[in-house]
Design an enzyme around this catalytic site. Structure first.
Site, PDB file in Angstrom:
ATOM      1  N   SER A 135      -9.234  48.932  40.563  1.00  0.00           N
ATOM      2  CA  SER A 135     -10.344  48.761  41.499  1.00  0.00           C
ATOM      3  C   SER A 135     -11.551  49.489  40.922  1.00  0.00           C
ATOM      4  CB  SER A 135      -9.938  49.409  42.833  1.00  0.00           C
ATOM      5  OG  SER A 135     -11.025  49.399  43.745  1.00  0.00           O
ATOM      6  N   TYR A 148      -6.476  55.472  48.877  1.00  0.00           N
ATOM      7  CA  TYR A 148      -6.611  54.274  48.037  1.00  0.00           C
ATOM      8  C   TYR A 148      -7.117  54.661  46.645  1.00  0.00           C
ATOM      9  CZ  TYR A 148      -8.222  49.636  46.562  1.00  0.00           C
ATOM     10  OH  TYR A 148      -8.431  48.464  45.869  1.00  0.00           O
ATOM     11  N   LYS A 152      -5.358  54.085  42.887  1.00  0.00           N
ATOM     12  CA  LYS A 152      -5.955  53.232  41.850  1.00  0.00           C
ATOM     13  C   LYS A 152      -6.293  54.046  40.587  1.00  0.00           C
ATOM     14  CE  LYS A 152      -5.587  49.303  44.027  1.00  0.00           C
ATOM     15  NZ  LYS A 152      -4.704  48.222  43.529  1.00  0.00           N
TER      16      LYS A 152
HETATM   17  N1  LIG Z   1     -10.904  42.637  47.637  1.00  0.00           N
HETATM   18  C1  LIG Z   1     -11.544  43.446  46.805  1.00  0.00           C
HETATM   19  O1  LIG Z   1     -12.790  43.507  46.789  1.00  0.00           O
HETATM   20  C2  LIG Z   1     -10.784  44.331  45.853  1.00  0.00           C
HETATM   21  C3  LIG Z   1     -11.535  45.206  45.061  1.00  0.00           C
HETATM   22  C4  LIG Z   1     -10.851  46.024  44.157  1.00  0.00           C
HETATM   23  C5  LIG Z   1      -9.475  45.911  44.027  1.00  0.00           C
HETATM   24  N2  LIG Z   1      -8.778  45.026  44.816  1.00  0.00           N
HETATM   25  C6  LIG Z   1      -7.325  44.954  44.607  1.00  0.00           C
HETATM   26  O2  LIG Z   1      -6.956  43.584  44.493  1.00  0.00           O
HETATM   27  C7  LIG Z   1      -5.639  43.399  45.001  1.00  0.00           C
HETATM   28  C8  LIG Z   1      -5.628  42.296  46.042  1.00  0.00           C
HETATM   29  O3  LIG Z   1      -6.446  42.706  47.127  1.00  0.00           O
HETATM   30  P1  LIG Z   1      -6.956  41.694  48.266  1.00  0.00           P
HETATM   31  O4  LIG Z   1      -8.356  42.067  48.551  1.00  0.00           O
HETATM   32  O5  LIG Z   1      -6.602  40.303  47.923  1.00  0.00           O
HETATM   33  O6  LIG Z   1      -6.072  42.223  49.512  1.00  0.00           O
HETATM   34  P2  LIG Z   1      -5.524  41.451  50.805  1.00  0.00           P
HETATM   35  O7  LIG Z   1      -6.362  40.265  51.107  1.00  0.00           O
HETATM   36  O8  LIG Z   1      -5.363  42.500  51.835  1.00  0.00           O
HETATM   37  O9  LIG Z   1      -4.086  40.918  50.321  1.00  0.00           O
HETATM   38  C9  LIG Z   1      -3.110  41.833  49.938  1.00  0.00           C
HETATM   39  C10 LIG Z   1      -1.853  41.080  49.524  1.00  0.00           C
HETATM   40  O10 LIG Z   1      -0.869  42.057  49.147  1.00  0.00           O
HETATM   41  C11 LIG Z   1       0.318  41.787  49.874  1.00  0.00           C
HETATM   42  N3  LIG Z   1       1.048  43.037  50.097  1.00  0.00           N
HETATM   43  C12 LIG Z   1       0.592  44.193  50.642  1.00  0.00           C
HETATM   44  N4  LIG Z   1       1.551  45.111  50.675  1.00  0.00           N
HETATM   45  C13 LIG Z   1       2.658  44.524  50.141  1.00  0.00           C
HETATM   46  C14 LIG Z   1       3.985  44.963  49.912  1.00  0.00           C
HETATM   47  N5  LIG Z   1       4.385  46.207  50.244  1.00  0.00           N
HETATM   48  N6  LIG Z   1       4.860  44.112  49.329  1.00  0.00           N
HETATM   49  C15 LIG Z   1       4.465  42.861  48.986  1.00  0.00           C
HETATM   50  N7  LIG Z   1       3.233  42.386  49.183  1.00  0.00           N
HETATM   51  C16 LIG Z   1       2.348  43.212  49.756  1.00  0.00           C
HETATM   52  C17 LIG Z   1      -0.139  41.123  51.153  1.00  0.00           C
HETATM   53  O11 LIG Z   1       0.847  40.276  51.662  1.00  0.00           O
HETATM   54  P3  LIG Z   1       1.770  40.574  52.948  1.00  0.00           P
HETATM   55  O12 LIG Z   1       0.891  41.131  54.013  1.00  0.00           O
HETATM   56  O13 LIG Z   1       2.359  39.228  53.224  1.00  0.00           O
HETATM   57  O14 LIG Z   1       2.770  41.550  52.443  1.00  0.00           O
HETATM   58  C18 LIG Z   1      -1.282  40.239  50.637  1.00  0.00           C
HETATM   59  O15 LIG Z   1      -0.766  39.033  50.094  1.00  0.00           O
HETATM   60  C19 LIG Z   1      -5.196  44.774  45.544  1.00  0.00           C
HETATM   61  O16 LIG Z   1      -4.444  45.466  44.560  1.00  0.00           O
HETATM   62  C20 LIG Z   1      -6.522  45.481  45.763  1.00  0.00           C
HETATM   63  O17 LIG Z   1      -6.376  46.880  45.744  1.00  0.00           O
HETATM   64  C21 LIG Z   1      -9.401  44.236  45.722  1.00  0.00           C
END
Ligand SMILES: NC(=O)c1ccc[n+]([C@@H]2O[C@H](COP(=O)([O-])OP(=O)(O)OC[C@H]3O[C@@H](n4cnc5c(N)ncnc54)[C@H](OP(=O)(O)O)[C@@H]3O)[C@@H](O)[C@H]2O)c1
Length: 231
Positions: A135, A148, A152
């Site tokens: 991140s 968080y 990361k």
């Molecule tokens: N969005 C951003 O701007 C951003 C920025 C920097 C980094 N990231 C990183 O990108 C990645 C994806 O983020 P996102 O924004 O797409 O998040 P999101 O929309 O909240 O989706 C998170 C996904 O992870 C799954 N998940 C969470 N805990 C889990 C567990 N214990 N076991 C299995 N699956 C699990 C959730 O599915 P279930 O609820 O079905 O388990 C969901 O499919 C993350 O690592 C996040 O830290 C995102």
């Protein structure tokens, strides 16, 4: 065509990436916790894709899932640790031990569990790329997201150390995906999340970027080149 293991395919970045990889013919082996979403994905895409309910923080569940997939599909070409959680916005002293653990378990122990059970077969074959989602908050910090940030920053260290352990030809890469309008972003950014790309727009850039990663990038902290990534 590649066999791709990706965690967190039920929503957000993981789901959009999985769909973008499936379109040109790659095989997706995906997991999440929401059984209903996973069953719908399996119905929509069918075999050879495989969508299973696995909590990445449960080492025994990951072991069983990996054992089954390694038998049916062989070692993956690409392992993407995307699944993750963010704490609700709050100063560190207001975060319960339970919430702190849930963030560490999903964001840090989860990727380690996947690597523990998939990497040995990849290493035996001496090929494959492991991408661990970091991140902007794996390289900088902000108030109210300390748990968080801690996970990361840890992912950056874990991945770079792993990169030093892999045989030549393989790669482990900490990847900052940029800023994407997902449930997670809405949780920490509120209404301003609307100004960022949708997961589908993001995946159009991120999927080809990830597919090109290889041994030359081993151990290099990278960022998906999308709008807002370096804000
Ligand atoms: N969005 C951003 O701007 C951003 C920025 C920097 C980094 N990231 C990183 O990108 C990645 C994806 O983020 P996102 O924004 O797409 O998040 P999101 O929309 O909240 O989706 C998170 C996904 O992870 C799954 N998940 C969470 N805990 C889990 C567990 N214990 N076991 C299995 N699956 C699990 C959730 O599915 P279930 O609820 O079905 O388990 C969901 O499919 C993350 O690592 C996040 O830290 C995102």
């Amino acid at each position: 065509m590649k066999t791709i293991v990706i965690t967190g395919v039920t929503r957000g970045c993981g789901r959009a990436l999985a769909e973008e990889f499936i379109r040109p013919g790659h095989t997706i082996l995906g997991c999440g916790r929401s059984e209903k979403e996973l069953a719908a994905l399996q119905r929509q895409f069918g075999a050879p894709h495989d969508f299973s309910a696995v909590d990445v923080s449960d080492d025994a569940a990951v072991a069983a899932w990996a054992g089954r997939l390694l038998k049916s599909h062989g070692p993956p070409d690409l392992l993407i640790n995307n699944a993750g959680l963010i704490n609700r916005n709050a100063p560190l002293w207001q975060i319960s031990a339970r919430e702190f653990s849930s963030v560490v378990n999903a964001n840090l122990k989860g990727p380690a569990n996947l690597i523990r059970h998939f990497a040995p077969e990849m290493v035996k074959r001496r090929s494959g790329v492991i991408v661990n989602f970091s991140s902007g908050w794996g390289r900088s910090t902000s108030a109210e997201v300390a748990p968080y940030c801690a996970t990361k920053w840890a992912i950056e260290g874990l991945t770079r150390a792993l990169a030093q352990e892999l045989p030549a030809g393989m790669a482990a890469i900490p990847l900052n995906p940029g800023i994407i309008n997902t449930d997670m972003l809405r949780s920490c950014f509120g209404g301003s999340a609307e100004g960022y790309p949708s997961p589908q727009e993001w995946a159009k850039v991120a999927a080809p970027f990830i597919l090109k990663l290889g041994a030359a990038e081993n151990g290099c902290p990278l960022t998906v080149p999308v709008r807002g990534a370096n804000d």
